[in-house]
Design an enzyme around this catalytic site. Structure first.
Site, mmCIF file in Angstrom:
data_model
loop_
_atom_site.group_PDB
_atom_site.id
_atom_site.type_symbol
_atom_site.label_atom_id
_atom_site.label_comp_id
_atom_site.label_asym_id
_atom_site.label_seq_id
_atom_site.Cartn_x
_atom_site.Cartn_y
_atom_site.Cartn_z
ATOM 1 N N TYR A 46 -6.971 15.198 -9.096
ATOM 2 C CA TYR A 46 -6.078 14.689 -9.777
ATOM 3 C C TYR A 46 -5.155 15.097 -10.412
ATOM 4 O O TYR A 46 -4.334 14.499 -11.324
ATOM 5 C CB TYR A 46 -7.037 13.733 -10.665
ATOM 6 N N LYS B 91 -1.316 14.546 -10.570
ATOM 7 C CA LYS B 91 0.151 15.141 -12.261
ATOM 8 C C LYS B 91 0.302 15.836 -12.224
ATOM 9 O O LYS B 91 1.938 15.239 -12.627
ATOM 10 C CB LYS B 91 -0.543 14.120 -12.657
ATOM 11 N N THR C 256 -10.732 1.509 -17.937
ATOM 12 C CA THR C 256 -10.198 0.856 -16.513
ATOM 13 C C THR C 256 -10.941 1.332 -15.928
ATOM 14 O O THR C 256 -11.696 2.387 -15.974
ATOM 15 C CB THR C 256 -8.449 1.651 -15.989
ATOM 16 N N ASN D 193 3.247 3.309 -10.731
ATOM 17 C CA ASN D 193 1.528 2.835 -11.115
ATOM 18 C C ASN D 193 0.358 3.252 -10.484
ATOM 19 O O ASN D 193 -0.467 3.733 -11.043
ATOM 20 C CB ASN D 193 1.476 1.248 -12.282
ATOM 21 N N ASP E 242 1.112 -0.942 -0.172
ATOM 22 C CA ASP E 242 -0.069 -0.340 -0.064
ATOM 23 C C ASP E 242 1.167 0.498 -0.618
ATOM 24 O O ASP E 242 1.675 1.550 0.966
ATOM 25 C CB ASP E 242 -1.345 -0.088 0.883
HETATM 26 P P1 NAP Z 1 -6.869 1.312 -12.428
HETATM 27 O O1 NAP Z 1 -7.083 -0.034 -12.742
HETATM 28 O O2 NAP Z 1 -7.684 2.218 -10.828
HETATM 29 O O3 NAP Z 1 -6.025 0.939 -11.319
HETATM 30 C C1 NAP Z 1 -5.198 1.496 -10.058
HETATM 31 C C2 NAP Z 1 -3.807 0.731 -9.827
HETATM 32 O O4 NAP Z 1 -3.705 1.894 -8.267
HETATM 33 C C3 NAP Z 1 -4.902 -0.244 -8.556
HETATM 34 O O5 NAP Z 1 -4.318 -1.392 -8.668
HETATM 35 C C4 NAP Z 1 -5.268 0.227 -6.768
HETATM 36 O O6 NAP Z 1 -5.978 -0.781 -6.218
HETATM 37 C C5 NAP Z 1 -3.968 0.733 -7.481
HETATM 38 N N1 NAP Z 1 -3.747 1.994 -5.761
HETATM 39 C C6 NAP Z 1 -4.619 2.729 -5.557
HETATM 40 N N2 NAP Z 1 -4.297 3.353 -4.365
HETATM 41 C C7 NAP Z 1 -3.436 2.804 -4.103
HETATM 42 C C8 NAP Z 1 -2.153 2.320 -2.329
HETATM 43 N N3 NAP Z 1 -2.656 3.585 -1.527
HETATM 44 N N4 NAP Z 1 -1.163 1.669 -2.791
HETATM 45 C C9 NAP Z 1 -1.137 0.665 -3.671
HETATM 46 N N5 NAP Z 1 -1.847 0.346 -5.450
HETATM 47 C C10 NAP Z 1 -3.095 1.446 -5.228
HETATM 48 O O7 NAP Z 1 -6.394 2.556 -12.889
HETATM 49 P P2 NAP Z 1 -5.432 2.653 -14.099
HETATM 50 O O8 NAP Z 1 -6.137 3.408 -15.923
HETATM 51 O O9 NAP Z 1 -4.862 1.458 -14.586
HETATM 52 O O10 NAP Z 1 -4.305 3.497 -13.227
HETATM 53 C C11 NAP Z 1 -3.336 3.174 -14.147
HETATM 54 C C12 NAP Z 1 -2.397 4.990 -13.884
HETATM 55 O O11 NAP Z 1 -2.576 5.071 -15.076
HETATM 56 C C13 NAP Z 1 -2.735 5.726 -12.935
HETATM 57 O O12 NAP Z 1 -1.253 6.475 -12.297
HETATM 58 C C14 NAP Z 1 -3.328 6.281 -13.419
HETATM 59 O O13 NAP Z 1 -3.138 8.372 -12.800
HETATM 60 C C15 NAP Z 1 -2.745 6.510 -15.028
HETATM 61 N N6 NAP Z 1 -3.460 6.680 -15.844
HETATM 62 C C16 NAP Z 1 -5.252 6.344 -16.357
HETATM 63 C C17 NAP Z 1 -5.449 7.581 -17.382
HETATM 64 C C18 NAP Z 1 -6.093 5.915 -17.938
HETATM 65 O O14 NAP Z 1 -7.629 7.014 -18.520
HETATM 66 N N7 NAP Z 1 -7.289 5.103 -17.373
HETATM 67 C C19 NAP Z 1 -5.246 7.815 -17.874
HETATM 68 C C20 NAP Z 1 -3.746 8.335 -17.624
HETATM 69 C C21 NAP Z 1 -2.922 8.270 -16.499
HETATM 70 P P3 NAP Z 1 -6.948 -1.080 -6.134
HETATM 71 O O15 NAP Z 1 -8.114 -2.009 -7.584
HETATM 72 O O16 NAP Z 1 -6.857 -2.104 -4.414
HETATM 73 O O17 NAP Z 1 -8.142 -0.235 -5.774
#
Ligand code: NAP
Length: 251
Positions: A174, A178, A209, A85, A58
């Protein structure tokens, strides 16, 4: 001595992080699936295959971070790649609330400071805390790499242009987390350049996601592409950059 390269991906139990883990295994890595919930991490590791292993982590919990680093030290002795990530976009949007409605409830004039602190705790301070704990292990690797998963939403250059179409949703939670992560990335890159550790920020692009209620337009395979490219950078690769699938993004 473990002879495969070793990567840790935080928040790898779902979404883009899980896909980054799969891709790094395909490139010959042993991958530690960071997950705040160990069972979900174990399920993800099983899905990735025998070269993946769950690691309870975490990023907001110093004891969890220290235990994860101690386990990597005793079982593997080093870390070649750290992918920061894990992130959250909010602490709990009301059901049915659109992204735009949520953005209106988190303007600088009305945002809850608790919300702001919680998101920065994960997306900014969590990255610094994990990186500090993992640095001694990264220094043991011959060509360590740190990839900070950021977002184009954090670009001050884009958002200060009145013609930028997403400008109205630039906010202090958010998007600004970033922006702050980008600043941390550059500071880390400057400090670690002489140690040969490359640190880059990357935007995966708008990906389907849990983070955006699956509203993204890209697949996770597409979203993982740019982060994986930076994890695999060779000795002549850049450091201190911000990029995405289509190349450089202005800070
Ligand atoms: P996601 O599916 O919600 O995955 C986020 C992950 O972070 C999940 O595994 C979540 O765990 C974990 N997390 C959250 N808080 C945490 C903590 N305190 N300790 C450890 N793990 C934690 O989102 P995603 O889209 O794959 O995001 C991945 C990255 O891409 C992020 O940095 C996000 O900002 C970036 N991003 C995403 C997008 C997009 O369009 N999806 C666009 C730009 C940037 P849980 O499963 O336990 O909640």
């Amino acid at each position: 001595m473990h002879n495969k390269r070793i990567a840790l991906v935080t928040g790898a139990n779902q979404g883009i992080g899980l896909q980054i883990a799969k891709d790094l295994v395909a490139h010959g890595f042993t991958v530690l699936i960071g997950s705040r919930n160990l069972e979900r991490g174990e399920a993800a590791a099983k899905e990735v295959g025998p070269d993946a292993c769950a690691l309870q982590l975490d990023v907001t919990d110093q004891a969890s971070i220290a235990a994860a680093a101690a386990r990597i030290r005793s079982e593997l002795g080093r870390l070649d790649v750290l992918v920061n990530n894990a992130a959250i976009s909010h602490t709990g949007r009301l059901p049915g609330m659109s992204g735009e409605e949520f953005a209106k409830s988190t303007l600088p004039s009305n945002v809850s400071l608790d919300e702001l602190r919680a998101v920065f705790e994960t997306n900014v301070f969590g990255v610094v805390a994990v990186t500090q704990a993992m640095l001694p292990l990264l220094r043991e690797a011959p060509e360590a790499r740190i990839v900070n998963v950021s977002s184009g939403a954090g670009s001050l250059t884009r958002n200060s242009d009145s013609a930028f179409p997403l400008r109205s949703i630039f906010g202090p939670v958010y998007p600004a987390s970033k922006t702050a992560l980008n600043a941390m990335t550059l500071a880390m890159a400057i400090e670690l350049e002489s140690a040969g550790i490359k640190v880059n920020a990357v935007s995966p692009g708008f990906t389907k996601t849990n983070l955006n209620n699956y509203a993204g337009t890209q697949t996770v395979e597409e979203g993982a592409r740019a982060p994986v490219r930076l994890a695999l950078l060779g000795a002549d690769g850049p450091t201190g950059t911000f990029s995405g699938m289509d190349g450089a993004i202005p800070w």
